[in-house]
Design an enzyme around this catalytic site. Structure first.
Site, PDB file in Angstrom:
ATOM      1  N   GLU A 192       0.823  -1.212   0.000  1.00  0.00           N
ATOM      2  CA  GLU A 192       0.000   0.000   0.000  1.00  0.00           C
ATOM      3  C   GLU A 192       0.861   1.267   0.000  1.00  0.00           C
ATOM      4  O   GLU A 192       0.381   2.345   0.366  1.00  0.00           O
ATOM      5  CB  GLU A 192      -0.966   0.022   1.200  1.00  0.00           C
ATOM      6  CG  GLU A 192      -1.576  -1.304   1.599  1.00  0.00           C
ATOM      7  CD  GLU A 192      -2.447  -1.943   0.515  1.00  0.00           C
ATOM      8  OE1 GLU A 192      -2.650  -1.307  -0.524  1.00  0.00           O
ATOM      9  OE2 GLU A 192      -2.913  -3.068   0.711  1.00  0.00           O
ATOM     10  N   ASP A 355      -1.688  -1.078  -9.786  1.00  0.00           N
ATOM     11  CA  ASP A 355      -2.054  -2.464  -9.473  1.00  0.00           C
ATOM     12  C   ASP A 355      -2.117  -3.253 -10.772  1.00  0.00           C
ATOM     13  O   ASP A 355      -2.810  -2.848 -11.719  1.00  0.00           O
ATOM     14  CB  ASP A 355      -3.413  -2.520  -8.777  1.00  0.00           C
ATOM     15  CG  ASP A 355      -3.298  -2.407  -7.272  1.00  0.00           C
ATOM     16  OD1 ASP A 355      -2.198  -2.614  -6.741  1.00  0.00           O
ATOM     17  OD2 ASP A 355      -4.317  -2.097  -6.613  1.00  0.00           O
TER      18      ASP A 355
END
Length: 529
Positions: A192, A355
């Site tokens: 993250e 991502d």
């Protein structure tokens, strides 16, 4: 070809939580893995293969999390994936029979069957069920720089009590990468992009050369970086930090204002598994009758209204090419502008991490967009593609700054992983980490079943620490499943520790845990103490 004015670095972060349920014949959450294989990982390999064979000079970075790598070589999951593909091909054949009098839907059903069959052929024959080997091949061909992440993608800023928990996440992740690829990663993806001051000390100890930060982690550094996001910084401990470019992230991430929200692209949420009549679709959903995605989607985004027009693949493909060209033109303009303000001794870099699963799974046309983007970039006279390691070899001198605490979550900080919905998970996680550290120090010479018990307790703790669980709870997406995973891993952890402390090993419990949570078979307990 003349020297570029600057560089474009793309990084795809491929990660899924460890989901493997041998105790169930079918598990809804295992479909997360199967869908990502079908729609993202294999289509991206097609892109890399095609570009390489076409002689296109491309390069990018790919982060592969240890949990994903473990699943990519797990025999049970790979066997179940073949069954998953077979059922999709069978369903497409039924759709073809059903829509014989409807030429548009018939063409879409044929489109999906051909695609599933192509995935089947690639997986079982071309790639011989070994996707990690294919990624390694591209690394050896210098088109990919492979890097790792932490062991189970734990959100490090909230796990640093005790610090050994962070150290274990980092070092176990690196060792897993070495086991998969027989090489040492130069970069490491902080889960993250979660950063706290001095985590770079552990990265330096692990011989990691670079990592990635959210923009505010760089821009709010002390002292403020002279060149903003257009150059990396060196942290006081040594490793370099690259900042995520704000503009490109909005263009690719945003479903509203970004490329993925275009009306011609495939609608993710309209799926045959929910649209079809129940008796018809029953063999292809859960045995309980609970509906689920089939990855057969007949509609395009169309607009914000409920009415959706039928999907037109060729139209969407043309739009992906237009968007790829637009993306490169915008990066060229960024670099031209930035180059005017940088000294001649250095050239700007635009760093774009995404991502991996966005390309193909969430944004069906994403792999085609990426292919066209890489082709356009290879033809540019303004920018050149690079990787962080290559860029640092070109320009080894940078400003030393202390980054700011940050993440790429909501608000740039930790709120997504720590709020009123999920704060209950951290006290037992911290308690467990302290307990494990103490037990390992106390039993340094352990062997036999005690050593096995210690190692399995460590695995259970690592799995409970995954950032995916508080994220899913916070988003109320698979909230019950995420809560049950944390609870089950912590329960197993404390039961195993109790066995050690009471000198009475529960053999059946240990064997069950080792079989079910079989991650990190070469786990080194020294990383926890």
């Amino acid at each position: 070809m003349k020297a570029p004015l600057g560089y474009l670095a793309l990084l795809l972060h491929a990660h899924l939580p460890f989901v493997r349920h041998p105790e169930h014949e079918e598990c809804l959450e295992e479909d997360w893995f199967f869908e990502a294989l079908t729609e993202s990982y294999i289509p991206l390999l097609w892109v890399f293969d095609e570009l390489f064979l076409s002689g296109v000079a491309f390069k990018l970075s790919l982060s592969l999390s240890p949990t994903l790598c473990t699943m990519l070589k797990d025999p049970l999951l790979l066997q179940r994936y073949e069954r998953y593909l077979s059922k999709r091909i069978e369903l497409c054949s039924k759709e073809i029979d059903r829509y014989g009098a409807d030429p548009i839907r018939l063409a879409l059903a044929q489109f999906y069957r051909e695609r599933f069959q192509a995935v089947w052929t690639a997986f079982t024959q071309s790639y011989e069920k070994n996707l990690l080997g294919q990624f390694k091949k591209h690394q050896e061909q210098k088109t990919l720089e492979l890097i790792t992440s932490t062991a189970t993608h734990g959100y490090l800023p909230l796990l640093r009590n005790p610090k050994e928990a962070v150290k274990a996440q980092i070092f176990v992740g690196i060792e897993s990468f070495i086991d998969c690829f027989q090489s040492y990663p130069k970069g490491l993806w902080l889960p993250e992009c979660g950063y706290y001051p001095r985590v770079e000390v552990i990265l330096q100890e692990a011989d990691i050369k670079w990592f990635v930060l959210e923009a505010n982690g760089i821009l709010l550094s002390r002292p403020r970086p002279c060149f903003g996001l257009f150059c990396p910084i060196y942290t006081p401990a040594g490793p370099a930090a690259f900042g995520r470019d704000n503009l490109s992230s909005k263009e690719v991430w945003s479903a509203e204002g970004g490329y993925p929200g275009d009306p011609d692209y495939r609608e993710f949420y309209r799926d045959l598994g929910f649209d079809a009549e129940l008796n018809y679709i029953k063999p292809y959903i859960l045995p309980s009758g609970q509906r689920k995605f089939t990855s057969i989607k007949y509609h395009r985004i169309t607009g914000s209204c409920d009415h959706k027009e039928l999907y037109e693949p060729k139209k969407a493909q043309e739009k992906a090419k237009i968007h790829a060209e637009d993306f490169i033109h915008k990066r060229e303009r960024q670099i031209i502008k930035a180059a005017q303000f940088l000294p001649r001794s250095i050239k700007p870099i635009v760093f774009c991490p995404f991502d991996c699963e966005l390309f193909g799974h969430w944004w069906f046309e994403g792999p085609l967009f990426l292919k066209e983007l890489l082709k356009k970039a290879s033809q540019s006279e303004v920018l050149a593609l690079t990787t962080p390691s290559e860029y640092l070899s070109f320009f080894p001198t940078h400003q030393i700054c202390q980054p700011s605490p940050s993440s790429w979550g909501w608000g740039g900080h930790s709120k997504m992983w720590l709020n009123e919905t999920n704060d209950f998970i951290y006290p037992p996680l911290h308690e467990a980490a302290h307990l494990l550290t103490g037990l390992i120090r106390k039993h340094r010479k352990a062997d036999g079943s005690v050593l096995r018990c210690l190692k399995q307790a460590a695995r259970e703790l690592l799995l409970a620490q995954a950032s995916d669980w508080p994220f899913l709870i916070s988003r109320s997406t698979a909230k019950e499943y995420a809560t049950s995973r944390i609870t089950s891993h912590l329960n197993r952890f404390f039961e195993l520790c109790s066995c050690i402390m009471h000198k009475k090993i529960n053999k059946s419990l240990l064997e069950y845990c080792e079989y079910t949570d079989n991650i990190f078979p070469k786990l080194d307990l020294n990383h926890f103490s």
